[in-house]
Write a protein that holds these residues in place. Structure first.
Motif, short mmCIF file in Angstrom:
data_model
loop_
_atom_site.label_atom_id
_atom_site.label_comp_id
_atom_site.label_asym_id
_atom_site.label_seq_id
_atom_site.Cartn_x
_atom_site.Cartn_y
_atom_site.Cartn_z
N TYR A 197 0.76 -1.23 0.08
CA TYR A 197 0.08 -0.17 0.03
C TYR A 197 0.98 1.21 0.01
O TYR A 197 0.30 2.34 -0.35
CB TYR A 197 -1.02 -0.23 1.21
CG TYR A 197 -0.35 0.10 2.54
CD1 TYR A 197 -0.03 1.45 2.92
CD2 TYR A 197 -0.23 -0.69 3.31
CE1 TYR A 197 0.59 1.52 4.40
CE2 TYR A 197 0.56 -0.85 4.43
CZ TYR A 197 0.65 0.33 4.95
OH TYR A 197 1.20 0.56 6.12
N LYS B 18 -0.52 9.24 7.60
CA LYS B 18 -1.75 8.84 7.34
C LYS B 18 -1.86 7.34 7.41
O LYS B 18 -2.56 6.32 8.09
CB LYS B 18 -2.52 9.28 6.26
CG LYS B 18 -4.02 8.87 6.05
CD LYS B 18 -5.04 9.70 5.24
CE LYS B 18 -6.29 9.08 5.33
NZ LYS B 18 -7.09 9.51 4.29
N HIS B 19 -1.12 6.74 6.21
CA HIS B 19 -1.38 5.29 6.01
C HIS B 19 -0.58 4.58 7.01
O HIS B 19 -1.02 3.52 7.46
CB HIS B 19 -1.08 4.91 4.64
CG HIS B 19 -2.06 5.53 3.93
ND1 HIS B 19 -3.30 4.56 3.43
CD2 HIS B 19 -2.26 6.76 3.12
CE1 HIS B 19 -4.09 5.44 2.76
NE2 HIS B 19 -3.47 6.81 2.55
N ARG C 197 -1.72 4.58 10.71
CA ARG C 197 -2.69 3.77 11.01
C ARG C 197 -2.57 2.33 11.20
O ARG C 197 -2.89 1.52 11.91
CB ARG C 197 -3.86 4.24 10.04
CG ARG C 197 -4.97 3.55 9.90
CD ARG C 197 -5.53 3.88 11.52
NE ARG C 197 -6.90 3.36 11.45
CZ ARG C 197 -8.08 3.82 11.14
NH1 ARG C 197 -8.05 4.84 10.51
NH2 ARG C 197 -9.37 2.88 11.17
N ASN C 198 -1.36 1.97 10.29
CA ASN C 198 -1.37 0.42 10.20
C ASN C 198 -0.40 0.12 11.42
O ASN C 198 -0.63 -0.86 11.75
CB ASN C 198 -0.68 0.27 8.78
CG ASN C 198 -1.63 -0.21 7.89
OD1 ASN C 198 -2.16 -1.40 7.63
ND2 ASN C 198 -2.10 0.77 6.90
N VAL D 104 -2.04 -0.67 15.14
CA VAL D 104 -2.46 -2.04 15.38
C VAL D 104 -1.55 -2.74 16.32
O VAL D 104 -1.98 -3.13 17.66
CB VAL D 104 -2.94 -2.76 14.28
CG1 VAL D 104 -3.32 -4.11 14.52
CG2 VAL D 104 -4.05 -2.15 13.35
N ILE E 97 -9.84 0.58 15.44
CA ILE E 97 -8.65 0.64 14.31
C ILE E 97 -8.44 -0.34 13.27
O ILE E 97 -8.21 -0.21 12.32
CB ILE E 97 -7.38 0.92 15.37
CG1 ILE E 97 -7.36 2.22 15.84
CG2 ILE E 97 -6.21 0.80 14.35
CD1 ILE E 97 -6.14 2.61 16.63
N PRO F 195 -9.83 -3.03 11.11
CA PRO F 195 -11.17 -3.70 10.56
C PRO F 195 -11.27 -5.11 10.48
O PRO F 195 -12.39 -5.78 10.47
CB PRO F 195 -11.21 -3.07 9.26
CG PRO F 195 -9.75 -2.57 9.00
CD PRO F 195 -9.21 -2.38 10.00
N ARG F 196 -10.21 -5.78 10.41
CA ARG F 196 -10.19 -7.19 10.32
C ARG F 196 -10.77 -7.78 11.51
O ARG F 196 -11.68 -8.61 11.68
CB ARG F 196 -8.74 -7.86 10.00
CG ARG F 196 -8.60 -7.82 8.68
CD ARG F 196 -7.07 -7.78 8.43
NE ARG F 196 -6.36 -6.76 9.21
CZ ARG F 196 -5.16 -6.37 9.07
NH1 ARG F 196 -4.19 -6.89 8.11
NH2 ARG F 196 -4.64 -5.15 9.47
N ARG G 290 -12.57 -6.13 13.72
CA ARG G 290 -14.10 -5.68 13.87
C ARG G 290 -15.06 -6.50 13.05
O ARG G 290 -15.94 -6.99 13.45
CB ARG G 290 -14.25 -4.18 13.07
CG ARG G 290 -15.10 -3.53 13.79
CD ARG G 290 -15.36 -2.21 13.11
NE ARG G 290 -14.13 -1.35 12.90
CZ ARG G 290 -13.93 -0.62 12.03
NH1 ARG G 290 -14.74 0.07 11.10
NH2 ARG G 290 -12.86 0.17 11.93
N ALA G 291 -14.46 -6.88 11.77
CA ALA G 291 -15.24 -7.92 11.16
C ALA G 291 -15.72 -9.29 11.81
O ALA G 291 -16.62 -9.66 11.86
CB ALA G 291 -14.49 -8.15 9.77
N SER H 232 -1.81 -4.53 -2.52
CA SER H 232 -1.56 -3.08 -3.13
C SER H 232 -2.77 -2.13 -2.36
O SER H 232 -2.42 -0.89 -2.37
CB SER H 232 -2.19 -3.15 -4.32
OG SER H 232 -1.05 -3.78 -5.25
N ASP I 47 -4.63 -0.49 1.17
CA ASP I 47 -4.27 -0.48 2.63
C ASP I 47 -5.41 -1.32 3.41
O ASP I 47 -6.64 -0.84 3.34
CB ASP I 47 -4.48 1.07 2.96
CG ASP I 47 -4.11 1.43 4.41
OD1 ASP I 47 -4.12 0.53 5.21
OD2 ASP I 47 -3.51 2.34 4.58
N HIS J 121 -10.08 -7.03 2.70
CA HIS J 121 -9.87 -8.32 2.95
C HIS J 121 -11.32 -8.87 2.76
O HIS J 121 -11.53 -10.12 2.76
CB HIS J 121 -9.43 -8.58 4.47
CG HIS J 121 -10.38 -8.05 5.49
ND1 HIS J 121 -10.33 -6.79 5.88
CD2 HIS J 121 -11.64 -8.66 5.96
CE1 HIS J 121 -11.41 -6.47 6.79
NE2 HIS J 121 -11.99 -7.78 7.01
#
Ligand SMILES: Nc1ncnc2c1ncn2[C@@H]1O[C@H](COP(=O)(O)OP(=O)(O)OP(=O)(O)O)[C@@H](O)[C@H]1O
Ligand SMILES: [Mg+2]
Lengths: 307, 330
Positions: free
Chosen positions: A203, A220-221, A224-225, A228, A298, A300-301, A303-304, B106, B108, B157
């Motif tokens: 990313y 930002k990216h 954020r990553n 976690v 933070i 989403p995986r 959270r899902a 690729s 985020d 995902h």
């Protein structure tokens, strides 16, 4: 969501009972509070009556059962030294401890995030390596040594800052610096390592190919990553952090739970000690719960999976 | 599909790329020449390590700082080699779209795919959040993602491989680039999805008149989309020409061997592939003379001594190759 709350609640109960029990027996093998209260020239009857009034003449099992009862009712009895109910004493000191911990933690993050990113981006230059050396140093000095050093320089020598208590607004500076130093250094190093790892992720490449600026990609990216894995570390660190707070409070006579606890240990003030440990355990578990909830927010995986 | 007459988008000449590594300086690309025009598709074929990705990313500025680039790369007529990092960044923002091989990596993982696309519009087009979101949904629709509104609200995902690659394609074309670079865009996908993604790229190229440079290992892919094909070996372009000529009448022995060894799109495992004997050279130990000569069935004495030059536009032919003892034309 409910499952997380439930498991944290269960954890809270287990931690409080576990630590409480451990503490209960530890303090009771460490010496007799009646001796401490009565003083050196007390008679044997004197001591015996003190023990009776404190309920220490009962069998250890009886004492333990009443301790468990106290836990349930949150009533730990009167402090031997302050002659006031223990729990309100602790609760009165709690805001100071939270204040100190919060400021120290914030300080650690506010410094460590840019410092870590800087050390990662400038990893091949002198300044980047200097950041790493300083943080290595910071990580290896215990908080009380930093505290004493700060007092010597800023209170004794320069006379800029008060060395104890929490009277002036500036009083927070030295204890919070002393408390955050280790964490700040540790997080700087960790953020650098995580950041370098993320730099190779797809990313990041995508962000570059879209013509985003480095600042956007980094702050930002990537940030954020890496928040976690950082969060899970923060969760692990919280306990240690509270331990550090107790020491630092003692060094600076900061009027929080830590100072109360140290005095309570010296005086074998069982009720105060028990109330204090209870409060700290609840605090740590609650903070962990906040970390859990932040995690949900933070990543989403995760959270899902929960939903 | 033949040679288009659009204006040239990228013209690469005498490109050399070196990497400064702990093992010394590696010569990754050797005197490469290629170009691609508006609406035209150039496909680069070659074994792993031949230099396909490096030669393309020399033009995007996405090579690491250890890369040293010499020669000339013109983008829409302007020299970009030696330009500042900022110029290249703006070029990537406005003019070049890139699709990478691995669509999951690729994206985020921490942001909704809609938000990732919308970010492009807020940053480069100054749109408000809601405008950009609406634009992102429209774009997802245009890359044929069903129920784009719902997908925009999902994380990478939660999407299938094909859907993720469509999202990546959407991001690459978001700002209507003049050049689309696709580095093995279908390799990570199932065979049926490969065809659909390739069709999408073709459709977008035709609608938007983009120049496309596509890297692949699959001849079927090459045959179905390429106007021209370049074959790379050991850091050099050894053959380049119109798709039909290169595929039907390969002149370089390596091209012939490569074509025989490569999978065709849709072809099952039933068809035995011919493997080229020997292994591709590593950069540090590229043989002297023609790099292919130790593996070549047509090698003659000269091949181990003299590097065969590629003769571009010889006698006005657009089919060029670098070989001392080429296959017969048929
Ligand atoms: N950053 C780098 N540092 C050193 N060498 C590199 C670097 N990037 C690529 N190379 C080398 O350059 C050569 C060409 O690499 P490139 O990625 O262009 O190959 P490719 O043809 O795209 O192969 P593949 O089909 O596996 O993607 C390889 O030998 C590779 O090891
Ligand atoms: Mg490649």
């Amino acid at each position: 969501m409910i499952r997380i709350l439930g498991s944290r609640l269960l954890q809270l109960i287990l931690v409080v009972i576990g630590i409480g029990t451990l503490l209960f027996f530890l303090v009771r093998v460490s010496g007799d509070p009646a001796l401490a209260i009565a003083g050196s020239d007390a008679t044997a009857e004197n001591i015996a009556s003190i023990r009776q009034s404190l309920g220490l003449d009962r069998s250890i099992l009886e004492q333990y059962l009443s301790f468990l009862q106290n836990l349930c009712t949150l009533n730990f009895g009167e402090s031997y030294t302050y002659l006031l109910p223990a729990m309100p004493l602790i609760l009165a000191a709690l805001p100071n401890t939270l204040y100190l911990s919060f400021v120290a933690f914030l300080l650690a993050i506010v410094i460590a995030v840019p410092a870590g990113i800087y050390a990662a981006v400038k990893r091949n230059s002198f300044s980047g390596k200097a950041v790493m050396s300083i943080s290595m140093l910071g990580q290896s000095i215990p908080p009380f040594v930093i505290g004493i050093f700060l007092i010597l320089v800023f209170s004794v020598w320069l006379r800029w800052l008060p060395s104890f208590g929490n009277e002036a607004g500036l009083s927070i500076i030295m204890p919070s610096v002393a408390l955050s130093a280790v964490l700040m250094a540790r997080y700087t190093r960790l953020i650098r390592a995580y950041f370098l790892e993320e730099l190779n992720r797809g990313y990041v490449r995508t962000g570059k190919s879209l013509g985003f600026t480095n600042a956007r990609i980094w702050f930002k990216h990537i940030l954020r990553n890496i928040s976690v894995p950082m969060l899970s570390l923060i969760g692990i660190d919280l306990g240690k952090f509270v331990g550090g707070a107790v020491i630092v409070e003692a060094v600076f006579a900061w009027p929080g739970i830590g100072s109360l606890m140290i005095n309570a240990v010296k005086a074998r003030d069982y009720p105060l000690l028990e109330a204090g440990v209870f409060a700290i355990a609840v605090m740590v578990v609650l903070l962990n719960l906040i970390v859990d909830l932040l995690y949900l927010y933070i990543d989403p995986r995760i959270r899902a999976k929960v939903n | 599909m033949s040679q288009s007459n659009g204006k040239p988008i990228v013209e690469v000449s005498n490109l050399d790329v070196f990497f400064n590594t702990t093992q010394g300086k590696l010569h990754a690309i050797r005197s490469a020449n290629w170009s691609v025009s508006q609406g035209e598709t150039l496909v680069i074929l070659g074994e792993s390590g031949a230099g396909k990705s490096v030669s393309v990313h020399a033009a995007t500025g996405l090579l690491p700082g250890t890369a040293e680039i010499t020669g000339s790369i013109k983008f829409e007529g302007e020299e970009i080699l030696g330009g500042s990092e900022e110029t290249l960044r703006q070029l990537r923002a406005e003019k070049i779209g890139v699709i990478f091989q691995d669509p999951l990596a690729s994206l985020d993982p921490c942001f909704k795919v809609g938000a990732q696309i919308a970010e492009i519009f807020t940053v480069h087009r100054g749109m408000s959040k809601s405008e950009a979101w609406a634009e992102a949904v429209k774009l997802l629709d245009s890359v044929q993602i069903p129920d784009p509104e719902r997908r925009a609200n999902q994380f990478s995902h939660q999407l299938s491989g094909g859907q993720r690659q469509r999202v990546v394609i959407a991001m690459a074309i978001a700002l209507s680039p003049t050049l689309l670079i696709a580095d093995e865009p279908t390799t990570a996908l199932d065979a049926s999805v490969q065809v659909a993604v390739l069709e999408l790229i073709k459709k977008l190229r035709n609608e938007r008149k983009m120049a496309v440079v596509l890297i692949t290992h699959n001849i079927g892919v090459a045959a179905s989309i390429a106007d021209r094909i370049a074959i790379m070996y050991g850091g050099r372009i050894v053959e380049i020409g119109d798709t039909k000529e290169v595929l039907q009448s390969p002149r370089h022995p390596y091209t012939q061997a490569l074509l025989a060894s490569m999978p065709k799109i849709g072809a099952g495992a039933s068809k035995r592939l011919v493997t080229i004997t020997g292994t591709p050279p590593s950069l540090a130990t590229i043989p002297g003379g023609c790099a292919f000569h130790p593996r070549c069935t047509r090698a003659i004495a000269k091949c181990s001594d003299v590097v065969p030059e590629i003769e571009l536009n010889k006698n006005g032919s657009l089919h060029s190759f670098a070989c001392h003892n080429p296959e017969e034309a048929n």
